[in-house]
Write a protein that holds these residues in place. Sequence first.
Motif, mmCIF file in Angstrom:
data_model
loop_
_atom_site.group_PDB
_atom_site.id
_atom_site.type_symbol
_atom_site.label_atom_id
_atom_site.label_comp_id
_atom_site.label_asym_id
_atom_site.label_seq_id
_atom_site.Cartn_x
_atom_site.Cartn_y
_atom_site.Cartn_z
ATOM 1 N N LEU A 256 0.836 -1.198 0.000
ATOM 2 C CA LEU A 256 0.000 0.000 0.000
ATOM 3 C C LEU A 256 0.876 1.255 0.000
ATOM 4 O O LEU A 256 2.013 1.227 0.474
ATOM 5 N N ASN A 257 0.327 2.316 -0.509
ATOM 6 C CA ASN A 257 1.002 3.609 -0.472
ATOM 7 C C ASN A 257 0.830 4.207 0.927
ATOM 8 O O ASN A 257 -0.278 4.612 1.296
ATOM 9 N N PRO A 258 1.891 4.273 1.730
ATOM 10 C CA PRO A 258 1.726 4.690 3.125
ATOM 11 C C PRO A 258 1.452 6.170 3.316
ATOM 12 O O PRO A 258 1.062 6.581 4.416
ATOM 13 N N VAL A 259 1.641 6.999 2.278
ATOM 14 C CA VAL A 259 1.400 8.431 2.447
ATOM 15 C C VAL A 259 0.027 8.852 1.916
ATOM 16 O O VAL A 259 -0.306 10.035 1.943
ATOM 17 N N ASP A 260 -0.758 7.880 1.459
ATOM 18 C CA ASP A 260 -2.118 8.171 1.015
ATOM 19 C C ASP A 260 -3.065 7.870 2.173
ATOM 20 O O ASP A 260 -3.171 6.728 2.618
ATOM 21 N N PRO A 261 -3.788 8.859 2.701
ATOM 22 C CA PRO A 261 -4.697 8.631 3.834
ATOM 23 C C PRO A 261 -5.733 7.551 3.558
ATOM 24 O O PRO A 261 -6.242 6.917 4.492
ATOM 25 N N ARG A 262 -6.033 7.326 2.289
ATOM 26 C CA ARG A 262 -7.032 6.308 1.966
ATOM 27 C C ARG A 262 -6.534 4.903 2.281
ATOM 28 O O ARG A 262 -7.348 4.001 2.534
ATOM 29 N N SER A 263 -5.209 4.706 2.282
ATOM 30 C CA SER A 263 -4.657 3.407 2.694
ATOM 31 C C SER A 263 -4.978 3.142 4.157
ATOM 32 O O SER A 263 -5.391 2.035 4.534
ATOM 33 N N MET A 264 -4.797 4.163 4.985
ATOM 34 C CA MET A 264 -5.114 4.006 6.401
ATOM 35 C C MET A 264 -6.611 3.809 6.610
ATOM 36 O O MET A 264 -7.037 3.030 7.474
ATOM 37 N N ASP A 265 -7.415 4.479 5.817
ATOM 38 C CA ASP A 265 -8.862 4.287 5.916
ATOM 39 C C ASP A 265 -9.220 2.828 5.628
ATOM 40 O O ASP A 265 -10.093 2.243 6.295
ATOM 41 N N LEU A 266 -8.565 2.236 4.624
ATOM 42 C CA LEU A 266 -8.837 0.841 4.276
ATOM 43 C C LEU A 266 -8.491 -0.082 5.440
ATOM 44 O O LEU A 266 -9.317 -0.898 5.861
ATOM 45 N N VAL A 267 -7.272 0.034 5.982
ATOM 46 C CA VAL A 267 -6.836 -0.937 6.988
ATOM 47 C C VAL A 267 -7.547 -0.730 8.328
ATOM 48 O O VAL A 267 -7.858 -1.710 9.023
ATOM 49 N N THR A 268 -7.824 0.505 8.696
ATOM 50 C CA THR A 268 -8.566 0.694 9.950
ATOM 51 C C THR A 268 -9.984 0.132 9.824
ATOM 52 O O THR A 268 -10.518 -0.454 10.783
ATOM 53 N N GLY A 269 -10.562 0.267 8.652
ATOM 54 C CA GLY A 269 -11.879 -0.339 8.427
ATOM 55 C C GLY A 269 -11.817 -1.852 8.521
ATOM 56 O O GLY A 269 -12.734 -2.495 9.067
ATOM 57 N N MET A 270 -10.740 -2.440 8.016
ATOM 58 C CA MET A 270 -10.573 -3.887 8.115
ATOM 59 C C MET A 270 -10.469 -4.332 9.573
ATOM 60 O O MET A 270 -11.142 -5.283 10.004
ATOM 61 N N PHE A 271 -9.641 -3.655 10.356
ATOM 62 C CA PHE A 271 -9.484 -4.042 11.757
ATOM 63 C C PHE A 271 -10.770 -3.818 12.550
ATOM 64 O O PHE A 271 -11.096 -4.595 13.452
ATOM 65 N N ASN A 272 -11.505 -2.761 12.214
ATOM 66 C CA ASN A 272 -12.780 -2.516 12.902
ATOM 67 C C ASN A 272 -13.740 -3.688 12.730
ATOM 68 O O ASN A 272 -14.523 -3.999 13.629
ATOM 69 N N GLU A 273 -13.688 -4.339 11.587
ATOM 70 C CA GLU A 273 -14.573 -5.471 11.329
ATOM 71 C C GLU A 273 -13.995 -6.780 11.859
ATOM 72 O O GLU A 273 -14.732 -7.660 12.321
#
Length: 627
Positions: A256-273
Amino acid sequence: MPSVKSFLLPVPQKLKVEEGAFTRRHGRIEIGPGIEDDRLVAEIMAVRTLFQNMGFQWTITRQCAEGEQSVMRIAMDPTLKLQAQGYSLHIKEDQIELIGVDVHGVYNGLQTMRQLVGYAKQTGQLPLVAISDYPDFMNRGFMLDVSRDKVPQLRTLFQIIDHLATWKINQLQLYTEHTFAYQNHEKVWQDYSPYTAEDIITINHYCRERFIELVPNQNALGHMERWLEHAEYQHLAEIAEIDPQGPEQLQRRTTLNPVDPRSMDLVTGMFNELIPNFTSKNVNIGGDEPWELGHGRSRQACDENGKGDVYISYMSELINYLNQKGYRSQMWADIILNYPDQLHRLPDNLTCLVWGYQSWYPFETNSRKMHEAGVPFYVCPGTSSWQSFIGRWPNAQENLVKAAVAGKKYNASGYLITDWGDFGHWQPFIISYPAILYGAGLSWAVDQNKKVDVATLLSNSVMKLPNPELAQLVLELGCVYKAYDGDIQKYVNVFYDILRVPDGSLSTKKLEHVNAENTAAVLKRLEQLFDQLVTCPAYTDEQQLIIEELELAARLARHSALMAQERLALPDHKMSLAPAAVKAKMQADWNELRPHFTRLWLLRNRPGGLEKSRQGFEVIQDSYIIR
């Protein structure tokens, strides 16, 4: 008369075997105050049943009558002068006493009782022992790769968990990339028979009943290729455009591109589920091997601030997010170890996982770095089974010992045995068991378990009914690679590399020592072992299945050596340049293997992932086409 130690895994910290045998057939088991956990009561009843099957007629009570001596007394005593999870077990001629320092200690003592029952079943007598025992590592874990490409059926997984519990392993991680059924990401997992939320809840319950913590494990930066191969996610990839002929870091999207905030949005959503399905408050967020980092969309940030800064900033944001939700993170340490001067920047509530899988991996050096920086860490050796077909047992043994010695010396908080499935997971699970049980022993008591008889323990604790011949064959297959490797200690995947690139050169750094002489030695040894497998007795259906799995693994390794033999005589070592007769011979051998691979896969694993695994066969098949 076999040794009592040959049935005990782990071997206890202190063990004294006395003359005589336990003789009292009737009486009552007294459960002392403080043992209120229903899981413990269930385990006491299960152990009682094992004794009943040998003719011991015991009942269970909370309080014996005045003046009555119990046949077995089980109690908990926090003042016992042992470390957490410890216990004392004393079997005298007419009474058994098990005292745990806490509930985990009582459970651990009951597992030792289970193993002593195994000894009694084989010898006809329950030995008199005095045991004082406790773990060197508080966290003793096993991590199973369920993403490349085998997703075990639940009954297969439960069988593994039962063994882990008996060996006093108290953590399990299932490594996932794309094999959890995230509700809004069906595109990613739809072809792979993933574990659902209900599956995880079921597995978690099964683990808790056996005092095993099921720790969620989801990679969150690298190893995201099964996500990034889909157009819907490629805007998050580090690499915008791949270059199949370019440098290795540009040939595919895995990070993943670590400087794109959307990458963090993806993984935090995954962990939330994901994480609500677990009762553990630990979570492994991965972070290993982000191969493309700094080669694509994050290049400017890496050039300006350094790769270390970009990496730590991304992982720290995720760790802090999970901290706020009440979770403690675990993170692979391979990247952060490249920046030891920045270890102080790591957030609180983080455990670094120091992993290395070669016999020469510097666990001593890297454990010291973590210790001196005050960073909590686990040592994480491996089973050496993956990319091998038949294992690399000598490498695994040395790797496991070095991790345990360094981890104990530098106060590692855990020991995690890892078992991977890179490039199709072509090895059977039985290949991993010697390293798992040996690592389980080391993680409990390093010094007492360094020289255990692994073959005997494998026979006594995995085979259901002892089968020394079959257990020995597992270890001997795991030594065959040494004919290629010698003392070089460099071949991670010699059998795989020969097969996976049939038109590549055998003069590469990885394969330069493959020659006609050692290939002939490999073939001779594999033929000997295969003949022994064919005649090896099987005392249970499970043992018959293990033999069939080992026969396939041995034949896959043999096919690799046959290919090497032929390629060594060809221009540029290219299999596609072989004469038609040679190709036909190799094709016939290969055709005999493939149906067995599919059949055996489906007996233990879900169908998803099978087709992806078999894609690795295509390049082999293509090299045998007569043009």
